[in-house]
Write a protein that holds these residues in place. Structure first.
Motif, short mmCIF file in Angstrom:
data_model
loop_
_atom_site.label_atom_id
_atom_site.label_comp_id
_atom_site.label_asym_id
_atom_site.label_seq_id
_atom_site.Cartn_x
_atom_site.Cartn_y
_atom_site.Cartn_z
N ASP A 116 0.85 -1.18 0.00
CA ASP A 116 0.00 0.00 0.00
C ASP A 116 0.89 1.24 0.00
N LEU A 117 0.98 1.93 -1.15
CA LEU A 117 1.89 3.07 -1.27
C LEU A 117 1.49 4.22 -0.36
N THR A 118 0.23 4.27 0.07
CA THR A 118 -0.18 5.36 0.94
C THR A 118 0.47 5.27 2.32
N ARG A 119 1.08 4.11 2.63
CA ARG A 119 1.82 4.00 3.89
C ARG A 119 3.16 4.72 3.83
N LEU A 120 3.64 5.00 2.63
CA LEU A 120 4.92 5.69 2.47
C LEU A 120 4.75 7.18 2.72
N PRO A 121 5.76 7.84 3.25
CA PRO A 121 5.67 9.30 3.41
C PRO A 121 5.51 9.97 2.05
N LEU A 122 4.68 11.01 2.01
CA LEU A 122 4.46 11.78 0.78
C LEU A 122 5.01 13.18 1.00
N HIS A 123 6.03 13.54 0.22
CA HIS A 123 6.71 14.82 0.40
C HIS A 123 6.20 15.86 -0.58
N ALA A 124 6.34 17.11 -0.22
CA ALA A 124 5.87 18.22 -1.05
C ALA A 124 6.69 18.33 -2.34
N PRO A 125 6.11 18.99 -3.36
CA PRO A 125 6.80 19.08 -4.67
C PRO A 125 8.11 19.85 -4.65
N ASP A 126 8.41 20.57 -3.56
CA ASP A 126 9.68 21.32 -3.50
C ASP A 126 10.71 20.63 -2.62
N THR A 127 10.47 19.35 -2.28
CA THR A 127 11.33 18.64 -1.34
C THR A 127 12.51 17.97 -2.03
N LEU A 128 13.67 18.11 -1.44
CA LEU A 128 14.87 17.38 -1.86
C LEU A 128 15.29 16.48 -0.71
N LEU A 129 15.19 15.18 -0.88
CA LEU A 129 15.64 14.25 0.15
C LEU A 129 17.16 14.21 0.17
N THR A 130 17.73 14.23 1.36
CA THR A 130 19.18 14.23 1.49
C THR A 130 19.59 13.48 2.74
N SER A 131 20.86 13.14 2.83
CA SER A 131 21.38 12.48 4.02
C SER A 131 21.21 13.39 5.23
N PRO A 132 20.86 12.84 6.39
CA PRO A 132 20.71 13.69 7.57
C PRO A 132 21.93 14.56 7.87
N ARG A 133 23.13 14.02 7.67
CA ARG A 133 24.31 14.82 7.99
C ARG A 133 24.61 15.87 6.93
N HIS A 134 23.91 15.82 5.79
CA HIS A 134 24.10 16.82 4.74
C HIS A 134 22.98 17.85 4.70
N ALA A 135 21.95 17.69 5.53
CA ALA A 135 20.75 18.52 5.41
C ALA A 135 21.07 20.01 5.61
N ASP A 136 21.87 20.34 6.62
CA ASP A 136 22.17 21.75 6.86
C ASP A 136 22.97 22.35 5.71
N THR A 137 23.95 21.59 5.20
CA THR A 137 24.74 22.08 4.06
C THR A 137 23.84 22.29 2.85
N ALA A 138 22.97 21.33 2.56
CA ALA A 138 22.07 21.45 1.42
C ALA A 138 21.14 22.66 1.59
N ARG A 139 20.66 22.89 2.82
CA ARG A 139 19.77 24.01 3.07
C ARG A 139 20.48 25.33 2.77
N THR A 140 21.75 25.43 3.16
CA THR A 140 22.53 26.64 2.88
C THR A 140 22.74 26.82 1.38
N LEU A 141 23.14 25.74 0.71
CA LEU A 141 23.43 25.82 -0.72
C LEU A 141 22.19 26.12 -1.55
#
Length: 279
Positions: free
Chosen positions: A154-179
């Protein structure tokens, strides 16, 4: 539910690729092992990472690996089975082999997250040929080959992210947010490569990235199964050299970008290989 992205998974064939059928019962047993471990976790110890440093390993990792490699050895006699646990370094891969990540996201599982997966890829003549990604916490299983995508659950069990979302590694999230400041993209941490790519392939997020890391940020068993799923869904995943990872020999990677639609320039720019000043 209507998905907000342009390429939902295509119609399902009546039967998925052979690798998925070979592993079906074993993956069901692996899900039971994982459920039991989550209720009563076993011992945890450190092991050397193939990228250097240390990372956690559990008895569960070894149990899953034993289950998977045993059935693969019987089903594909004469084909090398290369599994992550027990390897201190990335070996030379033969042209024909099976790559096994028995638990992509051990640390995530131990932290109580659902962002872990089992990933297996069959490599033929040096290229990814068939892949399986099992997402036990979500009850979703993906099998893929060039031009074929088969999904159960059931795909509805998977998280659904907004159209402007970029998934990234947790340790890279702050760097990606800055860039990405001012570009309209919003980085969201998701722990593991196969989970990030699978969410993109299934239309649950528009893009995912692993920011370039000197020395290699992904091992050859981390991503090719999910790269096949992305390609079959109409998306792409490329490395820092621009190579399509669904059509490239698996290897250690510095970074990658996965998208379901044509990559945005702001995201492509993030794959710029690090310069000496960055290091």
């Amino acid at each position: 539910m209507t998905l907000p992205f342009p390429h939902p998974p295509p119609p399902q064939p009546t039967a998925g690729p052979l690798l998925g059928r070979v592993l079906r019962q074993t993956l069901d047993a692996c899900r039971q092992d994982i459920a039991a471990f989550r209720k009563a976790p076993g011992g945890v110890r450190d092991k050397p990472s193939v990228h250097g440093g240390r990372e956690p390993v559990t008895d569960l990792d070894l149990t899953l690996q034993d289950r998977l490699t045993a059935v693969l050895a019987r089903a594909y006699p004469g084909t090398a089975v290369i599994a992550e646990e027990g390897l201190a370094a990335i070996p030379q891969l033969p042209d024909d082999c099976l790559l096994v990540d028995p638990l992509d996201g051990t640390a995530a599982l131990l932290a109580g997250s659902s962002e872990f997966a089992i990933a297996v890829c069959l490599v033929r003549r040096g290229l990814p040929a068939e892949g399986v990604i099992d997402l036990p916490a979500y009850g979703t299983r993906i099998t893929a080959a060039p031009g074929l995508l088969h999904v159960t659950g059931d795909l509805t069990r998977l998280p659904l992210h907004a159209p402007d979302t970029l998934l990234t590694s947790p340790r890279h999230a702050d760097t990606a947010r800055t860039l990405l400041s001012g570009t309209g993209w919003s980085p969201q941490p998701v722990a593991t490569a196969s989970v990030k790519m699978s969410l993109v392939a299934l239309g649950r997020a528009p893009a995912a990235i692993y920011l370039p890391k000197p020395g290699g940020g992904a091992a050859p068993w981390d991503y090719p199964a999910a790269a096949l799923a992305l390609a079959a869904a109409g998306g792409t995943v490329h490395d820092t050299a621009g190579r399509d990872l669904a059509r490239t020999r698996p290897a250690r990677l510095d970074g990658w970008l996965a998208t379901l639609d044509r990559p945005h320039a702001a995201l492509t720019a993030l794959l710029r290989p690090p310069t000496p000043a960055d290091r």
